[in-house]
Scaffold this motif. Sequence first.
Motif, PDB file in Angstrom:
ATOM      1  N   TYR A   1       6.006  -0.809  -1.755  1.00  0.00           N
ATOM      2  CA  TYR A   1       5.258  -0.696  -0.506  1.00  0.00           C
ATOM      3  C   TYR A   1       4.969  -2.063   0.097  1.00  0.00           C
ATOM      4  CZ  TYR A   1       1.536  -1.289  -4.001  1.00  0.00           C
ATOM      5  OH  TYR A   1       0.772  -1.734  -5.057  1.00  0.00           O
ATOM      6  N   GLY A   2       4.834  -2.064   1.415  1.00  0.00           N
ATOM      7  CA  GLY A   2       4.568  -3.296   2.134  1.00  0.00           C
ATOM      8  C   GLY A   2       4.709  -3.067   3.617  1.00  0.00           C
ATOM      9  N   GLU A   3       5.067  -4.125   4.330  1.00  0.00           N
ATOM     10  CA  GLU A   3       5.227  -4.067   5.773  1.00  0.00           C
ATOM     11  C   GLU A   3       6.709  -4.078   6.137  1.00  0.00           C
ATOM     12  OE1 GLU A   3       2.840  -6.958   7.899  1.00  0.00           O
ATOM     13  OE2 GLU A   3       1.338  -6.897   6.304  1.00  0.00           O
ATOM     14  N   ALA A   4       7.133  -3.075   6.875  1.00  0.00           N
ATOM     15  CA  ALA A   4       8.530  -3.004   7.305  1.00  0.00           C
ATOM     16  C   ALA A   4       8.779  -4.057   8.379  1.00  0.00           C
ATOM     17  CB  ALA A   4       8.839  -1.616   7.847  1.00  0.00           C
ATOM     18  N   VAL A   5       9.800  -4.862   8.156  1.00  0.00           N
ATOM     19  CA  VAL A   5      10.235  -5.838   9.148  1.00  0.00           C
ATOM     20  C   VAL A   5      11.516  -5.287   9.768  1.00  0.00           C
ATOM     21  CG1 VAL A   5      11.022  -8.203   9.546  1.00  0.00           C
ATOM     22  CG2 VAL A   5       9.220  -7.743   7.844  1.00  0.00           C
ATOM     23  N   LEU A   6      11.388  -4.794  10.996  1.00  0.00           N
ATOM     24  CA  LEU A   6      12.536  -4.256  11.726  1.00  0.00           C
ATOM     25  C   LEU A   6      13.342  -5.433  12.262  1.00  0.00           C
ATOM     26  CD1 LEU A   6      10.491  -1.563  13.614  1.00  0.00           C
ATOM     27  CD2 LEU A   6      12.014  -1.162  11.685  1.00  0.00           C
ATOM     28  N   GLU A   7      14.629  -5.402  12.012  1.00  0.00           N
ATOM     29  CA  GLU A   7      15.429  -6.577  12.302  1.00  0.00           C
ATOM     30  C   GLU A   7      16.760  -6.181  12.940  1.00  0.00           C
ATOM     31  OE1 GLU A   7      15.408  -9.997   9.327  1.00  0.00           O
ATOM     32  OE2 GLU A   7      17.393  -9.133   9.021  1.00  0.00           O
TER      33      GLU A   7
END
Length: 135
Positions: free
Chosen positions: A76-82
Amino acid sequence: MSDIEKVDEMLTKAEVFYLATVNENKPKVRPLGFHLLYEDKIYFGVGTFKEVYKQLEANQFTEIAAWDGEHFLRYYGEAVLEKNEDVVEKAFELMPEIAETYKANNWEMGVFYLDKATAEIRNMMAVEETYTFEY
């Protein structure tokens, strides 16, 4: 084997894993199967036209859960959309039937990885290993 390689190996062994997002303050979970270890990050892909992508845009906090037959994984964490065409091309190489469908419909594959992330490998009763990842 590095910590991120251990997480990737567990996802591979599980084959199907579950991605949790938030939709208007309610949880939403769906099965996924694609992941790609690339430049020491595990990338996941979903269509930019899908609700899951919009949910990740609105609230980047997410969790992935998997069972490999022996252990549970919570990642789990923060999704970095790239925008990463290299990852998209590699995804399409691995999944030519998906590539065909996306290209035929002029759909875009969105990719993301988890930052400020924690991976817990657990048995039924306790956490056995914990890894953290910040990029």
